[in-house]
Design a protein around this motif. Sequence first.
Motif, PDB file in Angstrom:
ATOM      1  N   GLU A   1     -23.622  19.836 -21.266  1.00 45.56           N
ATOM      2  CA  GLU A   1     -24.056  19.677 -22.659  1.00 45.56           C
ATOM      3  C   GLU A   1     -25.471  19.102 -22.790  1.00 45.56           C
ATOM      4  O   GLU A   1     -26.207  19.480 -23.702  1.00 45.56           O
ATOM      5  CB  GLU A   1     -23.057  18.777 -23.388  1.00 45.56           C
ATOM      6  CG  GLU A   1     -23.263  18.685 -24.860  1.00 45.56           C
ATOM      7  CD  GLU A   1     -22.191  17.868 -25.549  1.00 45.56           C
ATOM      8  OE1 GLU A   1     -22.309  17.713 -26.776  1.00 45.56           O
ATOM      9  OE2 GLU A   1     -21.253  17.383 -24.886  1.00 45.56           O
ATOM     10  N   ASP A   2     -25.871  18.233 -21.888  1.00 44.51           N
ATOM     11  CA  ASP A   2     -27.204  17.620 -21.999  1.00 44.51           C
ATOM     12  C   ASP A   2     -28.336  18.611 -21.707  1.00 44.51           C
ATOM     13  O   ASP A   2     -29.507  18.297 -21.904  1.00 44.51           O
ATOM     14  CB  ASP A   2     -27.318  16.390 -21.103  1.00 44.51           C
ATOM     15  CG  ASP A   2     -27.130  16.691 -19.622  1.00 44.51           C
ATOM     16  OD1 ASP A   2     -26.749  17.825 -19.262  1.00 44.51           O
ATOM     17  OD2 ASP A   2     -27.370  15.768 -18.820  1.00 44.51           O
ATOM     18  N   ARG A   3     -27.995  19.827 -21.293  1.00 41.47           N
ATOM     19  CA  ARG A   3     -29.008  20.861 -21.021  1.00 41.47           C
ATOM     20  C   ARG A   3     -29.047  21.951 -22.081  1.00 41.47           C
ATOM     21  O   ARG A   3     -29.818  22.902 -21.962  1.00 41.47           O
ATOM     22  CB  ARG A   3     -28.746  21.492 -19.660  1.00 41.47           C
ATOM     23  CG  ARG A   3     -28.895  20.505 -18.529  1.00 41.47           C
ATOM     24  CD  ARG A   3     -28.768  21.199 -17.215  1.00 41.47           C
ATOM     25  NE  ARG A   3     -28.840  20.229 -16.146  1.00 41.47           N
ATOM     26  CZ  ARG A   3     -28.482  20.465 -14.913  1.00 41.47           C
ATOM     27  NH1 ARG A   3     -28.030  21.651 -14.583  1.00 41.47           N
ATOM     28  NH2 ARG A   3     -28.573  19.537 -14.006  1.00 41.47           N
TER      29      ARG A   3
ATOM     30  N   SER B   1     -26.239  23.092 -29.899  1.00 41.35           N
ATOM     31  CA  SER B   1     -25.520  21.846 -30.179  1.00 41.35           C
ATOM     32  C   SER B   1     -25.529  21.499 -31.669  1.00 41.35           C
ATOM     33  O   SER B   1     -24.596  20.879 -32.171  1.00 41.35           O
ATOM     34  CB  SER B   1     -26.079  20.686 -29.360  1.00 41.35           C
ATOM     35  OG  SER B   1     -27.457  20.533 -29.585  1.00 41.35           O
TER      36      SER B   1
END
Length: 132
Positions: free
Chosen positions: A98-100, A106
């Motif tokens: 998710e952080d990418r 998102s």
Amino acid sequence: MDVSEFLSQPLVARVATRGPEVRPVWFLWEDGAFWWLTGSYSRLERLLAEDARVALVVDTCDLAAGAVFSVTCRGEAEVVPLDRARAIRKLTRYLGPEDRWPARFSAPLDDPETSMVRFTPDRPPRLHDRSW
């Protein structure tokens, strides 16, 4: 390969609604249903309100290997509230951690207009192998 193994791959499904309208979707196969996101950015919610019947196909074709697999389903779909955890699992399949994720993927998770479509096929999906 069995149907669950095939549907666990990050493949694109094509969903047909009345009209006909056909659109590609990233999906999650979970709990005997296909799940994908929808929201104010899509006409899909309105189309399903008019007629919930859909057809869906997921297929692959690897000419070099002579491998052709497909799953085709029919049934009714329904728009349900966003299940954030399920949506994250779906997006992680296609985008990785998710952080990418790019912001455009998102951001809908924080939009109150975002929902999910749950499509439970009339019959359990079967994997068709047309390899040579």
